[in-house]
Design an enzyme around this catalytic site. Structure first.
Site, PDB file in Angstrom:
ATOM      1  N   CYS A 278       0.858  -1.186   0.000  1.00 57.04           N
ATOM      2  CA  CYS A 278       0.000   0.000   0.000  1.00 57.04           C
ATOM      3  C   CYS A 278       0.897   1.240   0.000  1.00 57.04           C
ATOM      4  O   CYS A 278       2.034   1.156  -0.445  1.00 57.04           O
ATOM      5  CB  CYS A 278      -0.996  -0.022   1.170  1.00 57.04           C
ATOM      6  N   THR A 279       0.397   2.362   0.507  1.00 53.83           N
ATOM      7  CA  THR A 279       1.159   3.605   0.443  1.00 53.83           C
ATOM      8  C   THR A 279       2.210   3.687   1.556  1.00 53.83           C
ATOM      9  O   THR A 279       3.401   3.617   1.302  1.00 53.83           O
ATOM     10  CB  THR A 279       0.216   4.828   0.507  1.00 53.83           C
ATOM     11  N   GLY A 280       1.748   3.810   2.805  1.00 52.87           N
ATOM     12  CA  GLY A 280       2.665   4.038   3.915  1.00 52.87           C
ATOM     13  C   GLY A 280       2.967   2.809   4.747  1.00 52.87           C
ATOM     14  O   GLY A 280       3.739   2.882   5.694  1.00 52.87           O
ATOM     15  N   ASN A 281       2.325   1.686   4.438  1.00 53.54           N
ATOM     16  CA  ASN A 281       2.522   0.420   5.150  1.00 53.54           C
ATOM     17  C   ASN A 281       2.184   0.559   6.647  1.00 53.54           C
ATOM     18  O   ASN A 281       2.836  -0.008   7.502  1.00 53.54           O
ATOM     19  CB  ASN A 281       3.956  -0.092   4.942  1.00 53.54           C
ATOM     20  N   THR A 282       1.108   1.344   6.929  1.00 54.21           N
ATOM     21  CA  THR A 282       0.631   1.456   8.313  1.00 54.21           C
ATOM     22  C   THR A 282      -0.852   1.113   8.441  1.00 54.21           C
ATOM     23  O   THR A 282      -1.341   0.947   9.558  1.00 54.21           O
ATOM     24  CB  THR A 282       0.838   2.880   8.882  1.00 54.21           C
ATOM     25  N   CYS A 283      -1.572   1.013   7.337  1.00 57.40           N
ATOM     26  CA  CYS A 283      -3.014   0.732   7.400  1.00 57.40           C
ATOM     27  C   CYS A 283      -3.390  -0.531   6.616  1.00 57.40           C
ATOM     28  O   CYS A 283      -3.495  -1.607   7.180  1.00 57.40           O
ATOM     29  CB  CYS A 283      -3.830   1.912   6.858  1.00 57.40           C
ATOM     30  N   ARG A 284      -3.568  -0.373   5.299  1.00 53.14           N
ATOM     31  CA  ARG A 284      -4.126  -1.469   4.495  1.00 53.14           C
ATOM     32  C   ARG A 284      -3.229  -2.689   4.387  1.00 53.14           C
ATOM     33  O   ARG A 284      -3.688  -3.813   4.640  1.00 53.14           O
ATOM     34  CB  ARG A 284      -4.482  -0.960   3.087  1.00 53.14           C
TER      35      ARG A 284
ATOM     36  N   ASP B  43      -8.787   3.579   1.311  1.00 51.48           N
ATOM     37  CA  ASP B  43      -7.748   3.976   2.254  1.00 51.48           C
ATOM     38  C   ASP B  43      -8.389   4.634   3.472  1.00 51.48           C
ATOM     39  O   ASP B  43      -8.959   5.710   3.363  1.00 51.48           O
ATOM     40  CB  ASP B  43      -6.794   4.962   1.571  1.00 51.48           C
TER      41      ASP B  43
END
Length: 150
Positions: free
Chosen positions: A9-15, A121
């Site tokens: 994903c984008t920041g590797n903290t959520c999805r 997101d």
């Protein structure tokens, strides 16, 4: 043969950490390994508080340190599954040789390829947004497991 799945994903903290945790929770096979990374991640960040809460509600543990997508990740993975089409394009731009094994999660898990919608997101949203993303991921990951275990 061991299948190694990388969620991106984008920041590797959520999805992608949620996908990794849910996948580990659901999988039965020892022949499936999983990691996650982000296209714009800072190494070493924890998963977001709401991501962890949404997972805990389902009894899923999330121990996570974010990592920026690297050549090492790409080489490790036999399958790279991104949360959005933009992530997929970024992976292929940065690592052209990964194109043959990179798909959006929706595209790979669904039988009808017309449904190539992105996984929403929840970043910056409410716990409710994270629950919705968690539930969407769970549906997709069950389909993915069915496909991989065939």
């Amino acid at each position: 043969m061991m299948k190694k799945i990388l969620f991106v994903c984008t920041g590797n903290t959520c999805r992608s950490p949620m996908a990794e945790a849910i996948f580990n929770h659901l999988k039965q096979s020892n022949q499936l390994a999983v990691k996650s990374a982000g296209v714009f991640a800072n190494d070493g960040s924890d998963a977001s508080q709401f991501a962890k809460e949404a997972l805990n509600e389902k009894g899923i543990l999330c121990k996570h340190n974010s990592s920026l997508l690297s050549e090492e990740h790409v080489e490790w993975a036999t399958l790279i599954l991104t949360m959005t089409n933009n992530h997929k394009q970024l992976v292929i731009e940065r690592f052209p040789h990964a194109g043959r094994k990179t798909y959006t999660l929706t595209e790979y898990a669904q039988d009808d390829y017309a449904t190539s919608q992105d996984v929403s997101d929840p970043f910056g949203g409410t716990l409710h947004n994270y629950r919705n993303t968690r539930d969407d991921l769970e549906v997709l990951l069950k389909k993915l497991l069915g496909k991989l275990e065939e």
